[in-house]
Design a protein around this motif. Structure first.
Motif, PDB file in Angstrom:
ATOM      1  N   ASP A 128      17.712 -38.945 -34.065  1.00 22.96           N
ATOM      2  CA  ASP A 128      17.944 -37.774 -32.757  1.00 22.96           C
ATOM      3  C   ASP A 128      16.522 -36.837 -32.818  1.00 22.96           C
ATOM      4  O   ASP A 128      16.272 -36.598 -32.080  1.00 22.96           O
ATOM      5  CB  ASP A 128      18.492 -36.571 -33.619  1.00 22.96           C
ATOM      6  CG  ASP A 128      20.507 -37.616 -32.780  1.00 22.96           C
ATOM      7  OD1 ASP A 128      20.441 -38.591 -32.484  1.00 22.96           O
ATOM      8  OD2 ASP A 128      20.731 -36.629 -33.022  1.00 22.96           O
ATOM      9  N   GLN A 129      15.488 -36.498 -34.103  1.00 22.81           N
ATOM     10  CA  GLN A 129      14.464 -36.008 -34.188  1.00 22.81           C
ATOM     11  C   GLN A 129      13.239 -36.761 -34.108  1.00 22.81           C
ATOM     12  O   GLN A 129      12.959 -36.342 -33.195  1.00 22.81           O
ATOM     13  CB  GLN A 129      14.021 -34.993 -35.555  1.00 22.81           C
ATOM     14  CG  GLN A 129      14.516 -33.726 -35.635  1.00 22.81           C
ATOM     15  CD  GLN A 129      14.270 -33.158 -37.175  1.00 22.81           C
ATOM     16  OE1 GLN A 129      14.562 -34.781 -38.372  1.00 22.81           O
ATOM     17  NE2 GLN A 129      14.023 -32.126 -37.391  1.00 22.81           N
ATOM     18  N   VAL A 130      13.913 -37.879 -33.828  1.00 23.87           N
ATOM     19  CA  VAL A 130      12.159 -38.542 -33.110  1.00 23.87           C
ATOM     20  C   VAL A 130      12.904 -39.000 -32.693  1.00 23.87           C
ATOM     21  O   VAL A 130      11.121 -39.415 -31.470  1.00 23.87           O
ATOM     22  CB  VAL A 130      12.389 -40.492 -34.227  1.00 23.87           C
ATOM     23  CG1 VAL A 130      11.418 -41.290 -33.206  1.00 23.87           C
ATOM     24  CG2 VAL A 130      12.150 -39.711 -35.462  1.00 23.87           C
ATOM     25  N   ARG A 131      13.441 -39.262 -31.329  1.00 21.58           N
ATOM     26  CA  ARG A 131      13.567 -39.473 -29.871  1.00 21.58           C
ATOM     27  C   ARG A 131      13.005 -37.781 -28.888  1.00 21.58           C
ATOM     28  O   ARG A 131      12.742 -38.198 -28.529  1.00 21.58           O
ATOM     29  CB  ARG A 131      15.284 -39.578 -29.537  1.00 21.58           C
ATOM     30  CG  ARG A 131      15.845 -41.640 -29.881  1.00 21.58           C
ATOM     31  CD  ARG A 131      17.253 -41.536 -29.295  1.00 21.58           C
ATOM     32  NE  ARG A 131      17.944 -40.532 -29.870  1.00 21.58           N
ATOM     33  CZ  ARG A 131      18.634 -40.934 -31.097  1.00 21.58           C
ATOM     34  NH1 ARG A 131      18.270 -42.296 -31.754  1.00 21.58           N
ATOM     35  NH2 ARG A 131      19.453 -40.424 -31.634  1.00 21.58           N
ATOM     36  N   ARG A 132      13.784 -37.088 -29.807  1.00 21.26           N
ATOM     37  CA  ARG A 132      13.435 -35.373 -29.311  1.00 21.26           C
ATOM     38  C   ARG A 132      12.064 -35.113 -28.824  1.00 21.26           C
ATOM     39  O   ARG A 132      11.231 -34.888 -27.455  1.00 21.26           O
ATOM     40  CB  ARG A 132      13.913 -33.987 -30.247  1.00 21.26           C
ATOM     41  CG  ARG A 132      14.017 -32.736 -29.028  1.00 21.26           C
ATOM     42  CD  ARG A 132      14.072 -31.758 -30.186  1.00 21.26           C
ATOM     43  NE  ARG A 132      13.377 -31.756 -31.659  1.00 21.26           N
ATOM     44  CZ  ARG A 132      12.292 -31.239 -31.523  1.00 21.26           C
ATOM     45  NH1 ARG A 132      11.526 -31.065 -30.622  1.00 21.26           N
ATOM     46  NH2 ARG A 132      11.938 -31.005 -32.709  1.00 21.26           N
ATOM     47  N   VAL A 133      11.500 -35.919 -29.996  1.00 20.42           N
ATOM     48  CA  VAL A 133       9.970 -35.254 -29.855  1.00 20.42           C
ATOM     49  C   VAL A 133       9.225 -36.332 -29.509  1.00 20.42           C
ATOM     50  O   VAL A 133       8.699 -36.199 -28.236  1.00 20.42           O
ATOM     51  CB  VAL A 133       9.413 -35.598 -31.509  1.00 20.42           C
ATOM     52  CG1 VAL A 133       7.650 -35.334 -31.736  1.00 20.42           C
ATOM     53  CG2 VAL A 133       9.559 -34.733 -32.288  1.00 20.42           C
ATOM     54  N   ALA A 134       9.927 -37.446 -29.140  1.00 17.61           N
ATOM     55  CA  ALA A 134       9.211 -38.766 -27.826  1.00 17.61           C
ATOM     56  C   ALA A 134       9.309 -37.851 -26.171  1.00 17.61           C
ATOM     57  O   ALA A 134       8.681 -38.489 -25.446  1.00 17.61           O
ATOM     58  CB  ALA A 134       9.845 -40.159 -28.248  1.00 17.61           C
ATOM     59  N   ARG A 135      10.596 -37.830 -26.821  1.00 18.04           N
ATOM     60  CA  ARG A 135      10.998 -36.929 -25.195  1.00 18.04           C
ATOM     61  C   ARG A 135       9.791 -36.438 -24.472  1.00 18.04           C
ATOM     62  O   ARG A 135       9.399 -36.045 -23.616  1.00 18.04           O
ATOM     63  CB  ARG A 135      12.260 -36.746 -25.056  1.00 18.04           C
ATOM     64  CG  ARG A 135      12.732 -36.747 -23.559  1.00 18.04           C
ATOM     65  CD  ARG A 135      14.096 -36.507 -23.725  1.00 18.04           C
ATOM     66  NE  ARG A 135      14.735 -35.861 -24.307  1.00 18.04           N
ATOM     67  CZ  ARG A 135      15.332 -35.957 -25.649  1.00 18.04           C
ATOM     68  NH1 ARG A 135      15.541 -37.304 -26.356  1.00 18.04           N
ATOM     69  NH2 ARG A 135      15.567 -34.353 -26.410  1.00 18.04           N
ATOM     70  N   GLU A 136       9.844 -35.456 -25.287  1.00 16.61           N
ATOM     71  CA  GLU A 136       8.581 -33.870 -24.847  1.00 16.61           C
ATOM     72  C   GLU A 136       7.246 -34.774 -24.805  1.00 16.61           C
ATOM     73  O   GLU A 136       6.943 -33.966 -24.180  1.00 16.61           O
ATOM     74  CB  GLU A 136       8.926 -32.785 -25.839  1.00 16.61           C
ATOM     75  CG  GLU A 136      10.360 -32.026 -26.428  1.00 16.61           C
ATOM     76  CD  GLU A 136      10.212 -31.308 -27.331  1.00 16.61           C
ATOM     77  OE1 GLU A 136       8.871 -30.724 -27.234  1.00 16.61           O
ATOM     78  OE2 GLU A 136      11.628 -30.863 -27.646  1.00 16.61           O
ATOM     79  N   LEU A 137       6.844 -35.497 -25.848  1.00 14.13           N
ATOM     80  CA  LEU A 137       5.544 -35.845 -25.270  1.00 14.13           C
ATOM     81  C   LEU A 137       5.386 -36.441 -24.433  1.00 14.13           C
ATOM     82  O   LEU A 137       4.332 -36.322 -24.098  1.00 14.13           O
ATOM     83  CB  LEU A 137       5.494 -36.749 -27.180  1.00 14.13           C
ATOM     84  CG  LEU A 137       5.133 -36.324 -28.461  1.00 14.13           C
ATOM     85  CD1 LEU A 137       5.010 -37.276 -29.201  1.00 14.13           C
ATOM     86  CD2 LEU A 137       3.613 -35.100 -28.164  1.00 14.13           C
TER      87      LEU A 137
END
Length: 270
Positions: A128-137
């Motif tokens: 979930d953290q990996v996806r969140r960071v990718a989405r924000e970037l």
């Protein structure tokens, strides 16, 4: 030119007053736009240690800050607090969130809490953290230097540090690189270095760099190093110019009583 000061592993409770004063002097000289504090703020997660660290941050006079907890910022000996409110003391001084995103005209910085109360020291990053960071970037603008911050290192240069490496790092670095990240900042092992992630065992698909900080002000120096911090210099390129940033490692020299430039590296970015 915009400037970011990256400090880590201050371990307040073991801080050295002359080194703290020298860090304040460095901040007054360089006038950073952003402060990134990548965890292990305290030695034993005591309220007085957090308060002392917060006072230092205030004295540095840097308008924008992104901080993360490290494994030392979760109570170790107070088992009830560790089980029920592991981040309460950290949040009292550095809240209100464990994970923040800091956006300026020139920087896009995403924080990832890689500590876990159930672990003594090892960190991990969840799917979930990996996806969140990718989405924000993906929301970053072309002129911004795109940075992810963790506590534990996303990549290591020595085989003996592999056990301290962030769990789930390979998948995270692949996803964050595809999403546009330029740098991943961390600490934890008190060893400063810059690593080209396109040459890692699992190479990133685009240029990306791991930038590690040493211990900023504590007595807990290791590996034959000294107290050190990173100063990152960034200027958004004009049309047609290559994207580059400069990482300046500043080491504390006790014989002169201040931080001075130990290494300058120009990093080529995508």
């Amino acid at each position: 030119m915009s400037v970011l000061l990256h400090i880590s592993d201050t371990h307040f409770g073991t801080e050295q007053r002359p080194v703290v004063a020298a860090l304040e002097t460095l901040a007054r000289e360089r006038l950073p736009d952003v402060l990134v504090f990548s965890g292990d703020i305290t030695q034993r997660a005591q309220p007085a240690e957090f308060a002392a660290a917060r006072r230092l941050c205030d004295r540095l006079g840097i308008r924008r800050m992104l901080a993360l907890p490290g494994n030392h910022d979760i109570p170790l000996l107070d088992l009830l607090a560790r089980a029920t409110r592991p981040y309460h003391r950290y949040l009292a001084q550095f809240g209100p969130r464990l994970e923040s995103t800091l956006v300026t005209d020139d920087f896009f910085v995403v924080g990832v809490n890689t500590t876990r109360a159930a672990r003594h020291k090892n960190g991990e990053v969840s799917a979930d953290q990996v996806r969140r960071v990718a989405r924000e970037l993906q929301a970053a603008r072309p002129r911004q230097l795109r940075i992810v911050v963790t506590h534990q290192p996303a990549a290591v240069v020595r085989a003996q540090d592999e056990h301290d490496r962030l769990r789930g790092a390979d998948e995270a670095l692949q996803a964050w690189s595809r999403a546009g990240a330029d740098l991943v900042l961390g600490g934890h092992i008190h060893l400063p270095y810059v690593m080209d992630l396109t040459t890692a065992a699992a190479p990133t698909p685009r240029p990306m760099w791991c930038v590690q900080a040493g211990t900023a002000v504590s007595t807990r120096v290791r590996h034959g190093t000294c107290n050190s911090v990173n100063v990152i210099h960034w200027r958004a390129p004009a049309a047609g110019e290559p994207r580059r940033c400069v990482v300046e490692r500043c080491d504390y020299r006790p014989e002169v009583g201040w931080f001075e430039t130990a290494e300058l590296q120009t990093l080529k970015l995508a």
